[in-house]
Design a protein around this motif. Structure first.
Motif: not given
Length: 412
Positions: A133-139, A319-326
């Motif tokens: 994935h491009d981004l992991m979210v841990v909940a 949804s509004r991010a314009s760059g990478p999920y870094d």
């Protein structure tokens, strides 16, 4: 198209997944439990979801509990303040929704899958998942995931539990007013709460003791309700007789029991804030929300509501991010989420201590004037306003000034 992975099937993870799905973003949910496991086991917690959270659920198309047995319409509050007791009642508008997560979470998970969402069951290393994935979210607040996010010492004020809890689901408790909640705030002792609740067996009641460590309410949290039910019920009734006699009188001792074996949660919770993001070995970053990020004491009933709020806010930021999920995105996003969460954390921490004089004064006004009582109780739906009201004498004064307060006793 961006791909988001979410670890955890609590309210934060599932509402985030549903919202991203609505926004057309590819998302996969990773769950340690299958749907049957989500719907079984001991109660995890006893959440009250206020109006703003219900509005978000309606937006997601998952709010299916708009009926009285799953609602709290009124609060009856008793506060021990020195030798005197202050009491007030307030209607909650809209009513809070009180649904067992063993009902709620499988429902949200099923909705996500019905709409084409992908849920992968089984525990996997975060490093393995991040590669997909491009981004992991841990909940997920399990220990293995919490350890990924270090304790934030600048935002965590407690080193141990401030309350020792014993909360269970019971039959045999009647109400003075239908669909009402009873809350007893006992100075130096803790709190006792009785709340209607929609359980897997239908309408029941939560009865919760929040004990100041070492105080007279703590002992019940160490009694094994399964090993010796009679001793457990005897001790519960004895505590109610001493500290909440009016509530004790409403219990039918012949019908009083837990709704089933194991339907009780006992132990201590240490409030803590963890770092909101972490770097992974492959150079990617992961974001924390929900229990992976913040653990509050349940006294102010903000856990589920904060989880819902941050899920929606995070979905919007993704949804509004314009760059990478870094790393930069994760760091800045976490700070934006903290702008709201800070007030919840500060309020929840303050409520665990003795109320300062200006708050005692507010309670006194609430006991005299139902307008004040209802404004105070309904601010549980707005933690930012609540903390602005309670955090300083000036905030309380401004809150009361809105009512041009005069005592009802002196009103013509």
């Amino acid at each position: 198209m961006s791909s988001i992975g979410i670890v955890g099937t609590g309210i934060s993870g599932l509402q985030l997944a549903l919202r991203l799905q609505q926004l057309g973003i590819d998302v996969t949910v990773y769950s340690a439990q299958d749907p049957d496991q989500l719907a079984s086991g001991r109660p995890r917690n006893f959440p009250a979801r206020f109006g703003a959270t219900q509005q978000r659920e309606a937006q997601l198309g998952v709010f299916d509990w708009d009926f009285a047995d799953a609602q709290v319409h009124r609060w009856d509050v008793a506060i021990q303040a020195g030798p005197h007791e202050l009491t007030f009642s307030a209607d909650l508008r809209p009513p809070s929704s009180v649904v067992d997560f063993r009902v709620y979470l499988p429902h949200l998970c099923a909705k996500f899958v019905e709409r084409g969402g992908n849920v992968v069951v089984g525990e996997r290393p975060i490093t393995e998942l991040a590669a997909r994935h491009d981004l992991m979210v841990v909940a997920n607040g399990d220990r293995s995931m919490r350890e990924l996010f270090a304790r934030d010492e600048t935002r965590s004020v407690f080193d141990g539990p401030q309350r020792i809890l014993c909360s269970g689901l019971y039959f045999g408790i009647s109400e003075e007013t239908p669909h009402s909640l009873d809350l007893f705030l006992l100075a130096g002792v803790g709190e006792i709460l009785r709340m209607p609740f929609y359980s897997p067996q239908g309408r029941a009641d939560v009865l919760a003791f929040e004990a100041v460590p070492g105080g007279p309410l703590e002992a019940i949290s160490h009694v094994d309700s399964d090993a010796d039910p009679e001793a457990f019920y005897r001790d519960v009734l004895k505590l109610l007789g001493e500290f909440a006699p009016g509530l004790r009188e409403r219990i039918d001792t012949q019908a009083f029991s837990l709704i089933g074996p194991g339907e009780v949660a006992q132990g201590g919770i240490t409030p803590v804030v963890r770092q909101g993001w972490a770097s992974l070995p492959d150079g990617k970053s992961a974001l924390a929300i929900g229990d992976a990020w913040i653990t509050n004491d349940p006294l102010t009933a903000q856990g589920a509501n904060l989880g819902s709020y941050t899920a929606f806010e995070l979905a919007d930021l993704i949804s509004r991010a314009s760059g990478p999920y870094d790393e930069r995105f994760c760091r800045e996003t976490s700070e934006q989420l903290w702008a709201h969460a800070r007030d919840v954390v500060d309020w929840s921490a303050a409520f665990l201590g003795p109320p300062p004089p200006h708050v005692v004064g507010l309670f006194g006004k609430a006991a005299e004037d139902k307008r004040v009582a209802e404004a105070f109780v309904n601010n549980f739906n707005d933690p930012v306003t609540m903390w602005r009201t309670l955090s300083s004498p000036g905030g309380t004064e401004s809150f009361l000034a809105e009512f041009s307060y005069t005592s009802p006793a002196s009103t013509p």
